[in-house]
Design an enzyme around this catalytic site. Structure first.
Site, PDB file in Angstrom:
ATOM      1  N   GLU A  73       2.137  10.320   6.949  1.00  0.00           N
ATOM      2  CA  GLU A  73       2.099   9.144   7.829  1.00  0.00           C
ATOM      3  C   GLU A  73       3.329   8.265   7.727  1.00  0.00           C
ATOM      4  O   GLU A  73       3.631   7.509   8.646  1.00  0.00           O
ATOM      5  CB  GLU A  73       0.871   8.285   7.489  1.00  0.00           C
ATOM      6  CG  GLU A  73      -0.434   8.913   7.882  1.00  0.00           C
ATOM      7  CD  GLU A  73      -1.603   7.995   7.569  1.00  0.00           C
ATOM      8  OE1 GLU A  73      -1.644   6.871   8.069  1.00  0.00           O
ATOM      9  OE2 GLU A  73      -2.481   8.418   6.799  1.00  0.00           O
ATOM     10  N   ASP A  90      -5.488   3.015  -1.918  1.00  0.00           N
ATOM     11  CA  ASP A  90      -6.365   3.616  -0.907  1.00  0.00           C
ATOM     12  C   ASP A  90      -6.806   4.988  -1.429  1.00  0.00           C
ATOM     13  O   ASP A  90      -5.968   5.832  -1.760  1.00  0.00           O
ATOM     14  CB  ASP A  90      -5.538   3.738   0.399  1.00  0.00           C
ATOM     15  CG  ASP A  90      -6.346   4.267   1.575  1.00  0.00           C
ATOM     16  OD1 ASP A  90      -7.144   5.206   1.375  1.00  0.00           O
ATOM     17  OD2 ASP A  90      -6.152   3.764   2.693  1.00  0.00           O
ATOM     18  N   GLU A  97       0.814  -1.231   0.000  1.00  0.00           N
ATOM     19  CA  GLU A  97       0.000   0.000   0.000  1.00  0.00           C
ATOM     20  C   GLU A  97       0.845   1.278   0.000  1.00  0.00           C
ATOM     21  O   GLU A  97       1.553   1.558   0.969  1.00  0.00           O
ATOM     22  CB  GLU A  97      -0.903  -0.004   1.252  1.00  0.00           C
ATOM     23  CG  GLU A  97      -1.777   1.234   1.359  1.00  0.00           C
ATOM     24  CD  GLU A  97      -2.743   1.185   2.523  1.00  0.00           C
ATOM     25  OE1 GLU A  97      -2.469   0.465   3.500  1.00  0.00           O
ATOM     26  OE2 GLU A  97      -3.775   1.883   2.445  1.00  0.00           O
ATOM     27  N   HIS A 140      -5.205   8.118   0.346  1.00  0.00           N
ATOM     28  CA  HIS A 140      -3.820   8.433  -0.005  1.00  0.00           C
ATOM     29  C   HIS A 140      -3.715   8.891  -1.464  1.00  0.00           C
ATOM     30  O   HIS A 140      -2.903   9.753  -1.794  1.00  0.00           O
ATOM     31  CB  HIS A 140      -2.911   7.212   0.226  1.00  0.00           C
ATOM     32  CG  HIS A 140      -3.006   6.666   1.613  1.00  0.00           C
ATOM     33  ND1 HIS A 140      -2.895   7.457   2.727  1.00  0.00           N
ATOM     34  CD2 HIS A 140      -3.231   5.407   2.076  1.00  0.00           C
ATOM     35  CE1 HIS A 140      -3.035   6.710   3.815  1.00  0.00           C
ATOM     36  NE2 HIS A 140      -3.252   5.459   3.449  1.00  0.00           N
ATOM     37  N   HIS A 168      -8.765   0.353  -0.588  1.00  0.00           N
ATOM     38  CA  HIS A 168      -9.294   0.949   0.646  1.00  0.00           C
ATOM     39  C   HIS A 168     -10.106   2.188   0.286  1.00  0.00           C
ATOM     40  O   HIS A 168      -9.692   2.968  -0.578  1.00  0.00           O
ATOM     41  CB  HIS A 168      -8.154   1.368   1.579  1.00  0.00           C
ATOM     42  CG  HIS A 168      -7.622   0.259   2.425  1.00  0.00           C
ATOM     43  ND1 HIS A 168      -6.412   0.323   3.071  1.00  0.00           N
ATOM     44  CD2 HIS A 168      -8.168  -0.949   2.757  1.00  0.00           C
ATOM     45  CE1 HIS A 168      -6.216  -0.798   3.759  1.00  0.00           C
ATOM     46  NE2 HIS A 168      -7.265  -1.590   3.572  1.00  0.00           N
ATOM     47  N   GLU A 213     -12.177   1.869   5.047  1.00  0.00           N
ATOM     48  CA  GLU A 213     -11.172   2.063   6.100  1.00  0.00           C
ATOM     49  C   GLU A 213     -11.190   3.545   6.479  1.00  0.00           C
ATOM     50  O   GLU A 213     -10.493   4.362   5.885  1.00  0.00           O
ATOM     51  CB  GLU A 213      -9.783   1.653   5.606  1.00  0.00           C
ATOM     52  CG  GLU A 213      -8.744   1.723   6.711  1.00  0.00           C
ATOM     53  CD  GLU A 213      -7.323   1.742   6.181  1.00  0.00           C
ATOM     54  OE1 GLU A 213      -6.477   1.021   6.716  1.00  0.00           O
ATOM     55  OE2 GLU A 213      -7.061   2.491   5.214  1.00  0.00           O
ATOM     56  N   ARG A 265     -11.458  11.505   5.591  1.00  0.00           N
ATOM     57  CA  ARG A 265     -11.216  10.157   6.131  1.00  0.00           C
ATOM     58  C   ARG A 265     -12.435   9.576   6.844  1.00  0.00           C
ATOM     59  O   ARG A 265     -12.328   8.687   7.691  1.00  0.00           O
ATOM     60  CB  ARG A 265      -9.994  10.100   7.041  1.00  0.00           C
ATOM     61  CG  ARG A 265      -9.252   8.795   6.747  1.00  0.00           C
ATOM     62  CD  ARG A 265      -7.873   8.679   7.262  1.00  0.00           C
ATOM     63  NE  ARG A 265      -7.244   7.560   6.564  1.00  0.00           N
ATOM     64  CZ  ARG A 265      -6.022   7.126   6.774  1.00  0.00           C
ATOM     65  NH1 ARG A 265      -5.267   7.713   7.663  1.00  0.00           N
ATOM     66  NH2 ARG A 265      -5.531   6.110   6.106  1.00  0.00           N
TER      67      ARG A 265
HETATM   68  C1  LER Z   1      -3.518   1.622   6.259  1.00  0.00           C
HETATM   69  O1  LER Z   1      -4.283   0.891   5.385  1.00  0.00           O
HETATM   70  C2  LER Z   1      -3.547   3.041   5.958  1.00  0.00           C
HETATM   71  O2  LER Z   1      -4.228   3.485   5.077  1.00  0.00           O
HETATM   72  C3  LER Z   1      -2.690   3.900   6.752  1.00  0.00           C
HETATM   73  O3  LER Z   1      -2.902   5.228   6.426  1.00  0.00           O
HETATM   74  C4  LER Z   1      -2.862   3.672   8.220  1.00  0.00           C
HETATM   75  O4  LER Z   1      -3.807   4.450   8.796  1.00  0.00           O
HETATM   76 MN    MN Z   2      -5.355   2.143   3.780  1.00  0.00          MN
END
Ligand code: LER
Ligand code: MN
Length: 272
Positions: free
Chosen positions: A158, A185, A152, A188, A213, A248, A219
């Site tokens: 982060e 995701d 990922e 992101h 995700h 998520e 978020r």
């Molecule tokens: C984990 O899947 C993720 O997206 C990270 O940003 C942890 O929060």
């Molecule tokens: Mn994620």
């Protein structure tokens, strides 16, 4: 496209039977809402009674889409890039435990925050080399066990490495394993990718993607911010993506509310 949502089970602190009970209650609740599976964010998968879990999955005709492994770094401090060889090896050992659980439940194992953050006692170059070496070992283990790993890209607030999809793709090419694919995701993606090119780029790389995700720009549940989920999900759908998209998010006001709100919105977008 199948739908799941992330939950923990508190397996490190709860008695085994209580964990199974919590899992069963989650399966019942989510199945009734129309989810196909659940993504588990675990710390110590070996503490879970796998036979009970498999029985519950069978009785609800439900799946575990993927296993989140990030708490290995957050709670234990082990990481794939760690300058301390013992702690790097511990991260790989922990991933083996996840893989053993994943083989039994047909789940993917996620490689996200477990790659760790750069330490002042190390250097970005050294940490990157460690991540590559650890991942090669993990990919070998995954091949031997018959498990798929999902790498990922995570935003740069982060984590320090592999923030963009293209950097993750370069890494996958270097590792060159049929058992290491991509997790995309939406949160992101929104923070790191160029909005002018992202839909075209996603279309091109969709065959490398094994897990998704979903979280909105705040978020929170998809549909509560301004991310274009219609464009995002339809890009994958049209490319023939048949795996999971997994919610998520920050679980506020509650897990139950997010689950209800998200599935309603996603069913509308996906016409299911
Ligand atoms: C984990 O899947 C993720 O997206 C990270 O940003 C942890 O929060
Ligand atoms: Mn994620």
């Amino acid at each position: 496209m199948k739908l799941s949502i992330v939950s923990g089970l508190n397996e490190s602190k709860s008695p085994v039977d209580e964990v199974s009970k919590k899992f069963e209650a989650l399966c019942e609740f989510l199945k009734n809402l129309g989810f196909d599976g659940i993504e588990l964010s675990l710390l110590e998968p070996e503490k879970i009674n796998i036979f009970q879990i498999k029985e519950i999955l069978n009785s609800y005709n439900f799946e575990i889409s993927a296993l989140g492994t990030g708490s290995t770094f957050i709670r234990f401090g082990y990481s794939l890039g760690h300058y301390d060889e013992t702690l790097r090896q511990k991260a790989i050992e922990r991933l083996e435990r996840y893989m053993e659980f994943a083989v039994e439940t047909n789940a993917l194992v996620i490689i996200g925050l477990i790659r760790g953050r750069y330490s002042s006692q190390s250097s970005p170059k050294k940490e990157r080399l460690n991540i590559i070496s650890s991942l090669k070992r993990c990919a070998d283990l995954a091949e031997n066990k018959g498990v798929m790993l999902a790498f990922e890209p995570i935003n740069s607030f982060e984590i320090d490495s592999y923030n963009t999809i293209s950097s993750a793709l370069d890494l996958l090419q270097e590792i060159n394993s049929s058992h290491l694919k991509l997790l995309i995701d939406s949160y992101h993606t929104n923070l790191e990718e160029d909005p002018g090119f992202i839909w075209e780029d996603l279309e091109q790389i969709s065959s490398e993607v094994i897990h998704i995700h979903l979280a909105d720009t705040n978020r929170r549940a998809p549909g509560t911010g301004h991310f274009d989920f219609r464009a995002f999900l339809n890009t994958f759908k049209e490319a023939g993506y048949k795996n999971y998209a997994s919610i998520e998010t920050i679980m506020k006001p509650s897990f139950e509310d997010v689950a209800r709100e998200s599935i309603e919105f996603l069913k509308m977008i996906l016409n299911r």
